[in-house]
Design a protein around this motif. Structure first.
Motif, mmCIF file in Angstrom:
data_model
loop_
_atom_site.group_PDB
_atom_site.id
_atom_site.type_symbol
_atom_site.label_atom_id
_atom_site.label_comp_id
_atom_site.label_asym_id
_atom_site.label_seq_id
_atom_site.Cartn_x
_atom_site.Cartn_y
_atom_site.Cartn_z
ATOM 1 N N LEU A 26 -2.178 5.581 -73.580
ATOM 2 C CA LEU A 26 -3.168 6.380 -72.868
ATOM 3 C C LEU A 26 -4.540 6.331 -73.522
ATOM 4 O O LEU A 26 -5.570 6.240 -72.828
ATOM 5 N N GLU A 27 -4.582 6.365 -74.831
ATOM 6 C CA GLU A 27 -5.875 6.340 -75.513
ATOM 7 C C GLU A 27 -6.579 4.995 -75.315
ATOM 8 O O GLU A 27 -7.802 4.939 -75.165
ATOM 9 N N GLU A 28 -5.791 3.911 -75.286
ATOM 10 C CA GLU A 28 -6.375 2.595 -75.026
ATOM 11 C C GLU A 28 -6.822 2.497 -73.572
ATOM 12 O O GLU A 28 -7.861 1.901 -73.261
ATOM 13 N N LEU A 29 -6.029 3.076 -72.680
ATOM 14 C CA LEU A 29 -6.363 3.050 -71.256
ATOM 15 C C LEU A 29 -7.675 3.783 -70.983
ATOM 16 O O LEU A 29 -8.472 3.362 -70.144
ATOM 17 N N LYS A 30 -7.909 4.866 -71.705
ATOM 18 C CA LYS A 30 -9.133 5.647 -71.506
ATOM 19 C C LYS A 30 -10.388 4.860 -71.869
ATOM 20 O O LYS A 30 -11.492 5.196 -71.419
ATOM 21 N N LYS A 31 -10.230 3.814 -72.648
ATOM 22 C CA LYS A 31 -11.377 3.004 -73.048
ATOM 23 C C LYS A 31 -11.723 1.938 -72.000
ATOM 24 O O LYS A 31 -12.788 1.327 -72.065
ATOM 25 N N LYS A 32 -10.806 1.731 -71.044
ATOM 26 C CA LYS A 32 -11.007 0.654 -70.077
ATOM 27 C C LYS A 32 -11.831 1.120 -68.873
ATOM 28 O O LYS A 32 -11.704 2.244 -68.406
ATOM 29 N N ARG A 33 -12.655 0.210 -68.395
ATOM 30 C CA ARG A 33 -13.436 0.447 -67.185
ATOM 31 C C ARG A 33 -12.732 -0.287 -66.049
ATOM 32 O O ARG A 33 -12.642 -1.521 -66.059
ATOM 33 N N ILE A 34 -12.227 0.470 -65.093
ATOM 34 C CA ILE A 34 -11.334 -0.084 -64.076
ATOM 35 C C ILE A 34 -11.953 0.058 -62.687
ATOM 36 O O ILE A 34 -12.519 1.102 -62.346
ATOM 37 N N VAL A 35 -11.846 -1.000 -61.894
ATOM 38 C CA VAL A 35 -12.288 -0.955 -60.512
ATOM 39 C C VAL A 35 -11.132 -1.365 -59.604
ATOM 40 O O VAL A 35 -10.377 -2.304 -59.916
ATOM 41 N N PHE A 36 -10.955 -0.645 -58.522
ATOM 42 C CA PHE A 36 -9.961 -0.964 -57.509
ATOM 43 C C PHE A 36 -10.673 -1.485 -56.269
ATOM 44 O O PHE A 36 -11.742 -0.991 -55.901
ATOM 45 N N VAL A 37 -10.057 -2.470 -55.616
ATOM 46 C CA VAL A 37 -10.574 -2.963 -54.343
ATOM 47 C C VAL A 37 -9.434 -2.873 -53.333
ATOM 48 O O VAL A 37 -8.391 -3.515 -53.501
ATOM 49 N N ALA A 38 -9.630 -2.043 -52.311
ATOM 50 C CA ALA A 38 -8.585 -1.814 -51.310
ATOM 51 C C ALA A 38 -9.067 -2.316 -49.960
ATOM 52 O O ALA A 38 -10.211 -2.062 -49.559
ATOM 53 N N GLY A 39 -8.185 -3.005 -49.251
ATOM 54 C CA GLY A 39 -8.514 -3.488 -47.915
ATOM 55 C C GLY A 39 -7.583 -2.894 -46.888
ATOM 56 O O GLY A 39 -6.363 -3.011 -47.003
ATOM 57 N N GLY A 40 -8.135 -2.199 -45.895
ATOM 58 C CA GLY A 40 -7.325 -1.638 -44.817
ATOM 59 C C GLY A 40 -6.282 -0.662 -45.318
ATOM 60 O O GLY A 40 -6.574 0.284 -46.049
ATOM 61 N N VAL A 41 -5.018 -0.911 -44.952
ATOM 62 C CA VAL A 41 -3.917 -0.031 -45.346
ATOM 63 C C VAL A 41 -3.669 -0.113 -46.850
ATOM 64 O O VAL A 41 -2.954 0.710 -47.416
ATOM 65 N N GLY A 42 -4.276 -1.084 -47.523
ATOM 66 C CA GLY A 42 -4.163 -1.182 -48.977
ATOM 67 C C GLY A 42 -4.701 0.043 -49.698
ATOM 68 O O GLY A 42 -4.398 0.263 -50.877
ATOM 69 N N THR A 43 -5.484 0.864 -49.003
ATOM 70 C CA THR A 43 -5.963 2.116 -49.588
ATOM 71 C C THR A 43 -4.796 3.017 -49.960
ATOM 72 O O THR A 43 -4.863 3.764 -50.947
ATOM 73 N N ALA A 44 -3.715 2.963 -49.168
ATOM 74 C CA ALA A 44 -2.555 3.839 -49.406
ATOM 75 C C ALA A 44 -1.912 3.608 -50.774
ATOM 76 O O ALA A 44 -1.687 4.574 -51.512
ATOM 77 N N PRO A 45 -1.597 2.376 -51.175
ATOM 78 C CA PRO A 45 -1.034 2.179 -52.517
ATOM 79 C C PRO A 45 -2.060 2.288 -53.649
ATOM 80 O O PRO A 45 -1.684 2.479 -54.803
ATOM 81 N N VAL A 46 -3.355 2.177 -53.327
ATOM 82 C CA VAL A 46 -4.380 2.385 -54.352
ATOM 83 C C VAL A 46 -4.478 3.864 -54.705
ATOM 84 O O VAL A 46 -4.659 4.236 -55.873
ATOM 85 N N TYR A 47 -4.349 4.720 -53.702
ATOM 86 C CA TYR A 47 -4.542 6.158 -53.915
ATOM 87 C C TYR A 47 -3.680 6.741 -55.044
ATOM 88 O O TYR A 47 -4.217 7.442 -55.922
ATOM 89 N N PRO A 48 -2.359 6.499 -55.083
ATOM 90 C CA PRO A 48 -1.578 7.104 -56.167
ATOM 91 C C PRO A 48 -1.980 6.601 -57.551
ATOM 92 O O PRO A 48 -1.801 7.304 -58.546
ATOM 93 N N GLN A 49 -2.530 5.397 -57.623
ATOM 94 C CA GLN A 49 -2.947 4.866 -58.918
ATOM 95 C C GLN A 49 -4.220 5.547 -59.421
ATOM 96 O O GLN A 49 -4.291 5.968 -60.578
#
Length: 295
Positions: free
Chosen positions: A100-123
Motif C-alpha cells: 500500500l505504501e508503494e502504491l500510494k507513490k504511484k500516479r495512476i490513470v485509467f482509460v475506460a471505453g463504453g461499458v468498460g467504465t463498469a469494471p474501472v469503477y470498483p478499482q
C-alpha cells in the motif's frame, strides 16, 4: 436463488442490477467477475463485477445485451432471481496485491471505453478508500452512453469525452490521455485500460510511445468463464493465455490484439471454431460443447 434487489437502465442498451449474493460479496475484489445463469437451462454468462457491498451482501453487475441470453436477462425486474450467481472468479486487480505504501507513490490513470467504465469503477473506488486518488478518462460514443459519471466523480479525478462531441469534449480517450501528458504536464507510472479491444489496442500503442506501463482487462472476449471453451485464448508475450483463468488482466504491451480480434470474429461461427481447433491443437481448450473440442 439470487434475488435481484435493483434493476435499472443506465443508458441505451446498458443495464445495472444489484443482486443479493452474500457469500460472493464477502470475497470480492476489484477486477474479478461472476458467472450468472437465469434458470436451469440458461446459458452461462460471465460478467465483470461493477461494485460490491460485503455488509449488505450485494454484488452489482452492468451489462450490454448482445445475444439471446443477455437480451432475455435485460427483461428481468426487481424481485426476480438468478438460478446461479457464481464467483468471485478470475484474479483480482494487481493493484490490490501491491504494498500500500508503494502504491500510494504511484500516479495512476485509467482509460475506460463504453461499458468498460463498469469494471474501472470498483478499482478507482478501492484506491480512493485506501487514500489514493487516480485520474480516470471515460469515453463514450455520445452523451447518452456515458454511465456512472456521478459515482466516478466521487472517487477519482474524472475526464469525460465523447466521440461526437455531444458532451464535455470531442475525441477519443487516447486524445485526452495525450493532452494530459503532453499539454498539461501529467506524469503517470501506470495506465489501466478497459473497454472494447480496438480501444485498448490504441491506448496501448499510445502508452508504449509515452513509456507508461499498461494493464488491460480482456473480459470482453470471455464466453464460458472456465478456460474450457477456448473463446478467450490469446497470446501474451508469445505465450498462450486464457482471460478467464489467467486474467482477466494482462500487460497490455504484450497482448497481441490483432490476433485476438481476428480470432474473436472466427470464433463466432461453427466453421471458424473448427478451424481454430485444428490450428491450435492441444492448446485450444475444448469442452464447452460449442466448439467441438471434446468430440
Amino acid at each position: 436463488m439470487y434475488k435481484i434487489l435493483k434493476a435499472e437502465k443506465l443508458a441505451a442498451n446498458i443495464f445495472l442490477m444489484d443482486v443479493e449474493a452474500p457469500r460472493v460479496a464477502k470475497h470480492c475484489l476489484p477486477g474479478q467477475f461472476v458467472i450468472v445463469k437465469m434458470d436451469e437451462e440458461g446459458e452461462r454468462i460471465p460478467l465483470t463485477i461493477c461494485d460490491y457491498d460485503s455488509q449488505k451482501g450485494t454484488v452489482t453487475i452492468v451489462f450490454q445485451p448482445i445475444g439471446a441470453s443477455t437480451l432475455k436477462m435485460a427483461e428481468l425486474q426487481e424481485g426476480d432471481s438468478f438460478e446461479d450467481f457464481v464467483g468471485p472468479l478470475g484474479k483480482p486487480s494487481e493493484l490490490t496485491e501491491m504494498d500500500l505504501e508503494e502504491l500510494k507513490k504511484k500516479r495512476i490513470v485509467f482509460v475506460a471505453g463504453g461499458v468498460g467504465t463498469a469494471p474501472v469503477y470498483p478499482q478507482v473506488k478501492w484506491l480512493h478508500e485506501h487514500g489514493i486518488t487516480a485520474d480516470a478518462i471515460v469515453g463514450a460514443k455520445t452523451k447518452d452512453l456515458v454511465i456512472l459519471e456521478e459515482e466516478m466523480k466521487k472517487v477519482c479525478n474524472l475526464y469525460v469525452t465523447t466521440d461526437d462531441g455531444s458532451y464535455v469534449r470531442k475525441g477519443m480517450g487516447t486524445d485526452v490521455l495525450r493532452d494530459l501528458v503532453e499539454n498539461q504536464g501529467k506524469e503517470y507510472d501506470l495506465c489501466v485500460a478497459i473497454g472494447p479491444m480496438i480501444m485498448m489496442k490504441f491506448v496501448c500503442l499510445l502508452t508504449k510511445e509515452l513509456n507508461i506501463p499498461t494493464i488491460v482487462s480482456m473480459n470482453p472476449i470471455m464466453v464460458d468463464g472456465t478456460g474450457m471453451c477456448g473463446a478467450c485464448r490469446l497470446m501474451v508475450g508469445g505465450e498462450v493465455k486464457f482471460a478467464c483463468v489467467d486474467g482477466p488482466e494482462f500487460d497490455g504491451h504484450l497482448v497481441d490484439f490483432d490476433l485476438a480480434m481476428k480470432r474473436q470474429q472466427m470464433y463466432k461461427t461453427a466453421e471458424g471454431r473448427a478451424i481454430l481447433k485444428e490450428q491450435e491443437g492441444d492448446t485450444h481448450h475444448g469442452g464447452c460443447g460449442h466448439c467441438g473440442g471434446d468430440e
